[in-house]
Design a protein around this motif. Structure first.
Motif, PDB file in Angstrom:
ATOM      1  N   GLN A 492       0.809  -1.215   0.000  1.00 24.75           N
ATOM      2  CA  GLN A 492       0.000   0.000   0.000  1.00 24.75           C
ATOM      3  C   GLN A 492       0.848   1.274   0.000  1.00 24.75           C
ATOM      4  OE1 GLN A 492      -0.416  -2.521   2.212  1.00 24.75           O
ATOM      5  NE2 GLN A 492      -2.063  -3.445   1.028  1.00 24.75           N
ATOM      6  N   TYR A 493       2.111   1.154   0.403  1.00 26.83           N
ATOM      7  CA  TYR A 493       2.941   2.349   0.439  1.00 26.83           C
ATOM      8  C   TYR A 493       3.317   2.799  -0.975  1.00 26.83           C
ATOM      9  CZ  TYR A 493       6.861  -0.660  -0.736  1.00 26.83           C
ATOM     10  OH  TYR A 493       7.688  -1.543  -1.369  1.00 26.83           O
ATOM     11  N   ALA A 494       3.258   1.888  -1.946  1.00 30.61           N
ATOM     12  CA  ALA A 494       3.659   2.222  -3.309  1.00 30.61           C
ATOM     13  C   ALA A 494       2.672   3.206  -3.935  1.00 30.61           C
ATOM     14  CB  ALA A 494       3.756   0.960  -4.159  1.00 30.61           C
ATOM     15  N   SER A 495       3.184   4.051  -4.802  1.00 32.49           N
ATOM     16  CA  SER A 495       2.323   5.033  -5.458  1.00 32.49           C
ATOM     17  C   SER A 495       1.381   4.379  -6.446  1.00 32.49           C
ATOM     18  CB  SER A 495       3.185   6.057  -6.202  1.00 32.49           C
ATOM     19  OG  SER A 495       3.856   5.430  -7.307  1.00 32.49           O
ATOM     20  N   SER A 496       1.817   3.272  -7.045  1.00 27.88           N
ATOM     21  CA  SER A 496       1.062   2.638  -8.123  1.00 27.88           C
ATOM     22  C   SER A 496       1.570   1.226  -8.326  1.00 27.88           C
ATOM     23  CB  SER A 496       1.218   3.437  -9.418  1.00 27.88           C
ATOM     24  OG  SER A 496       2.599   3.522  -9.758  1.00 27.88           O
ATOM     25  N   THR A 497       0.788   0.429  -9.046  1.00 24.14           N
ATOM     26  CA  THR A 497       1.245  -0.911  -9.403  1.00 24.14           C
ATOM     27  C   THR A 497       2.371  -0.820 -10.423  1.00 24.14           C
ATOM     28  OG1 THR A 497      -1.028  -1.669  -9.078  1.00 24.14           O
ATOM     29  CG2 THR A 497       0.475  -3.189 -10.148  1.00 24.14           C
ATOM     30  N   SER A 498       2.351   0.202 -11.261  1.00 21.77           N
ATOM     31  CA  SER A 498       3.435   0.395 -12.229  1.00 21.77           C
ATOM     32  C   SER A 498       4.767   0.594 -11.516  1.00 21.77           C
ATOM     33  CB  SER A 498       3.127   1.602 -13.121  1.00 21.77           C
ATOM     34  OG  SER A 498       2.013   1.348 -13.958  1.00 21.77           O
ATOM     35  N   GLU A 499       4.755   1.258 -10.359  1.00 20.68           N
ATOM     36  CA  GLU A 499       5.987   1.419  -9.582  1.00 20.68           C
ATOM     37  C   GLU A 499       6.498   0.066  -9.110  1.00 20.68           C
ATOM     38  OE1 GLU A 499       7.198   2.856  -5.136  1.00 20.68           O
ATOM     39  OE2 GLU A 499       5.872   4.210  -6.247  1.00 20.68           O
ATOM     40  N   LEU A 500       5.603  -0.778  -8.598  1.00 10.74           N
ATOM     41  CA  LEU A 500       6.008  -2.103  -8.119  1.00 10.74           C
ATOM     42  C   LEU A 500       6.585  -2.947  -9.251  1.00 10.74           C
ATOM     43  CD1 LEU A 500       2.944  -2.959  -5.816  1.00 10.74           C
ATOM     44  CD2 LEU A 500       5.218  -2.216  -5.099  1.00 10.74           C
ATOM     45  N   VAL A 501       5.912  -2.934 -10.395  1.00 11.36           N
ATOM     46  CA  VAL A 501       6.380  -3.737 -11.534  1.00 11.36           C
ATOM     47  C   VAL A 501       7.708  -3.201 -12.054  1.00 11.36           C
ATOM     48  CG1 VAL A 501       5.844  -4.437 -13.899  1.00 11.36           C
ATOM     49  CG2 VAL A 501       4.058  -4.469 -12.155  1.00 11.36           C
ATOM     50  N   SER A 502       7.886  -1.875 -12.055  1.00  5.89           N
ATOM     51  CA  SER A 502       9.156  -1.290 -12.501  1.00  5.89           C
ATOM     52  C   SER A 502      10.304  -1.750 -11.612  1.00  5.89           C
ATOM     53  CB  SER A 502       9.061   0.242 -12.491  1.00  5.89           C
ATOM     54  OG  SER A 502       8.066   0.687 -13.386  1.00  5.89           O
ATOM     55  N   GLU A 503      10.060  -1.833 -10.300  1.00  3.62           N
ATOM     56  CA  GLU A 503      11.089  -2.334  -9.390  1.00  3.62           C
ATOM     57  C   GLU A 503      11.444  -3.783  -9.704  1.00  3.62           C
ATOM     58  OE1 GLU A 503       9.792  -1.754  -5.394  1.00  3.62           O
ATOM     59  OE2 GLU A 503      10.535   0.295  -5.301  1.00  3.62           O
ATOM     60  N   LEU A 504      10.425  -4.598  -9.970  1.00  2.00           N
ATOM     61  CA  LEU A 504      10.683  -6.004 -10.301  1.00  2.00           C
ATOM     62  C   LEU A 504      11.479  -6.114 -11.599  1.00  2.00           C
ATOM     63  CD1 LEU A 504       7.192  -7.589  -9.470  1.00  2.00           C
ATOM     64  CD2 LEU A 504       9.246  -7.591  -8.053  1.00  2.00           C
TER      65      LEU A 504
END
Length: 688
Positions: A492-504
């Motif tokens: 939930q701390y992430a700004s977006s799912t795109s941020e999470l996927v970019s990290e991966l």
């Protein structure tokens, strides 16, 4: 004969008596014919015999009726005496009232309860006004449990208020109360961000932190008569009785605010997440439910309490603050490794966003599609191309152009007609097509949503329910999957799912198949959309992800072209702005019931409404293209719009939430919205 039959006793006025009379008449007629031929003397003798027989039969049947009536009268009398005695002696109070309300009869049990044997003949209203009120309230045949004469009774009124039954339930209520008082609830406490805070602390600071947390929780436990024990560095177990849980709820779990505010003063930002379960006799099942409730509290961002009784819906307290970002990338690296292991055992990958996907949903899906390609897997993005927003459609067209350009290069490099060309499949596929080609070894990855009901791949989800991965940044709603997902990555701390996927993607070997310009731009667009142009809900990792995507080829000019609006869209938003009404620092727009609006336009209008001076939250209610009524909710963080949307079947995060409802009347939906907002504001005032 009819007169004779009508005079017979009622119980023998049936077909058996008719048969006997018919037989007698037949025999008589044959006898008369026979004796008439024998002579006058025999005829007279036969007539005499017939009269004697008829008189005898009548007397016999009549005596049977009299005997039976006498027997039944005696039996009824005995039964009546028994009934009266039973009513008088039975442990149920019985009272008979006249039409005007006088007490005509009362049994011994109820007389003792009144404590006055002289009430017979009095009007009930004068004898006992309280009981009279209860009887009048339930005279239509209803039943009720009433508190009367220092006891608790089950009241049943019959015969339009003329018969009253009272069953004394005082002892039963006492035992039930004792049972309720002795019922246990089981709770687990998690100290959020403990590992992140402790890793940079000295030994002295670590000891102070542990003492601070344990001290506050011990004081809290003593105040509410709880048994509490620390079971790990960041987790506590506690027991209590249900009356104490009611006290905790009345206090609205102020321990959450106390720990958060005091820890901030000490420059150690901590919060608590609590899962509580009750209503199950088996302690193992009770503990398991408490664990699930704690997981739900953590999945919703922490700093809140989740309470659930057996299979009842969960009750939430807290959750009014933004989740704190973790300071390490350890989990992202572990998730990437786990996802790689799942890729290794899959023969194909299907990726799905939510219904009516936005740029974050599509960008995240494209990122996961690229990851699948890096692992040499055939991958598809499940989406209905005829039901997408304008910006999403532009990205899809660009992706299809890129795929076709890559395939043309492959064809140019391999001019041998006999050679099988390893062409790239287009990423987009319909749900129906996906369901037809998916196998048992296929993997389904859901992005930007964690609620099965809003998935764009509902049919595929049923088919691949045991092979599901979830990647999302929203707070988890109280809606579970049929089977537990193989991997559940919700931050939930992430700004977006795109941020999470970019990290991966940052942990993948991109030399094999690097991100294309359009893919990187779509991921950047997803981050920009959910952060409102990097002005809301951003952290250091948000900008790290954006930097990574820029290095991968994300084009700001191309992104700007995706977001350009038409003249009609601008005019539509201008019209919606004209409908704004501001009340208690909250802006509302309720559009026309018969006009359909694009969901992106509505969401952008809700974002724009927050720019009004003095507005802390905005809500826009519109008729959607799919005929549902949609609500877009935005907040500056001072009001939790997620909790408001959950009250009317939606969800989201603290500052960004939405809901879709089936309704023919937009005004009815707006009333539900106003009620939910008022309820949340009142709850916030009570807490303060």
């Amino acid at each position: 004969m009819n007169n004779l039959y009508s005079k017979l006793p009622k119980f023998i006025q049936n077909y058996r008596a008719v048969y006997i009379l018919a037989l007698f008449i037949i025999v008589s007629v044959f006898g008369l014919v026979a004796t008439f031929q024998l002579g006058l003397i025999w005829l007279l003798i036969w007539l005499l015999l017939l009269l004697l027989s008829a008189f005898f039969i009548y007397g016999f049947i009549n005596s049977l009726g009299v005997d039976f009536q006498t027997y039944m009268t005696n039996l009824y009398g005995r039964v009546s005496i028994s009934q009266t005695s039973a009513l008088d002696q039975m442990p149920i109070g019985v009272m008979l009232l006249s039409q005007s309300g006088e007490i005509e009869w009362i049994n011994e049990n109820l007389t003792k309860t009144f404590g006055d044997s002289s009430i017979l003949g009095k009007n009930l209203k004068d004898a006992d006004a309280d009981l009279y009120s209860f009887v009048e309230s339930n005279k239509s045949g209803n039943s009720a449990v009433i508190d009367w004469h220092k006891g608790r009774f089950f009241l049943q009124v019959q015969n339009d208020g003329q018969t009253v039954y009272l069953l004394d339930m005082t002892d039963i209520s006492k035992y039930q109360l004792m049972y309720e008082k002795d019922r246990l609830f089981y709770g687990l406490i998690n100290v959020d961000n403990y590992e992140e805070v402790i890793q940079d602390a000295t030994d002295s600071q670590s000891s102070q932190l542990i003492a601070f947390i344990s001290g506050r929780l011990d004081e809290w436990a003593k105040k509410y008569h709880l048994f509490i024990r620390r079971i790990s560095s960041d987790r506590y177990l506690f027991f209590g009785r249900l009356p104490d849980l009611k006290s905790l709820e009345s206090d609205r779990f102020s321990i959450l605010d106390n720990v958060r505010e005091e820890s901030l003063k000490q420059n150690m930002p901590l919060s608590l997440s609590i899962g509580i379960a009750f209503g199950i006799s088996d302690l193992n099942e009770l503990a398991e439910l408490a664990h699930r409730n704690l997981d739900l509290a953590l999945g919703r961002g922490g700093d809140q309490v989740v309470i659930r009784e057996n299979d009842s819906p969960a009750i939430y307290y807290g959750g009014t603050s933004n989740p704190m970002a973790k300071r390490t990338r350890v989990r992202a690296r572990m998730i990437d490794q786990a996802l790689s292991d799942l890729f290794a055992n899959a023969d194909s990958v299907f990726i799905s966003g939510h219904k009516n996907p936005d740029m974050d949903s599509l960008g995240a899906a494209l990122g996961v599609w690229r990851m699948s390609r890096l692992h040499d897997l055939t991958a598809y993005i499940v989406i209905e191309e005829n039901n997408v927003q304008r910006d999403v459609k532009l990205v899809m067209d660009k992706i299809n152009e890129e795929v076709e350009a890559s395939n043309n290069k492959i064809r140019q490099q391999n001019t041998d007609d006999k050679k099988d060309l390893n062409l790239i499949s287009g990423p987009f596929i319909s749900e129906k097509r996906a369901a037809s080609i998916a196998t048992e070894q296929s993997l389904l990855i859901l992005v930007d949503h964690s609620r099965p009901s809003i998935s764009a791949a509902g049919v595929l989800l049923d088919k691949l329910k045991s092979s599901v991965v979830v990647i999302d940044h929203h707070r988890i709603a109280d809606e579970s999957f049929e089977e537990k997902p193989l991997l559940f990555y919700v931050e939930q701390y992430a700004s977006s799912t795109s941020e999470l996927v970019s990290e991966l993607l940052g942990y993948e070997d991109r030399r094999k198949s690097p991100l294309t310009k359009v893919e990187a731009t779509a991921l950047l667009g997803g981050i920009q959309l959910d952060t409102k142009g990097f002005t809301s809900h951003t952290g250091s990792r948000t900008f790290d992800a954006a930097s990574f995507l820029r290095a991968a080829g994300a084009d700001a000019k191309l992104l700007s072209s995706f977001g350009k609006e038409s003249k009609n869209e601008l005019l539509t938003k201008a019209h919606l702005y004209e409908l704004i009404k501001v009340q208690d620092n909250i802006a509302y727009v309720v559009a026309e019931n018969d006009v359909e609006y694009d969901s992106v336009t509505a969401a952008q209008t809700a974002d724009g409404m927050l720019k009004i001076q003095g507005v802390n939250a905005s809500f826009i209610v519109t008729r959607r293209k799919d005929k549902k009524i949609g609500i877009s909710a935005r907040s500056d963080g001072s009001i939790n719009v997620q909790l408001i949307m959950e009250k009317i079947g939606g969800g989201g995060s603290l500052t960004n939430a939405a809901s879709q409802l089936e309704s023919d009347d937009i005004q009815e939906v707006s009333k539900k919205l106003y009620q939910a907002v008022d309820s949340q504001l009142k709850s916030k005032e009570d807490k303060q």
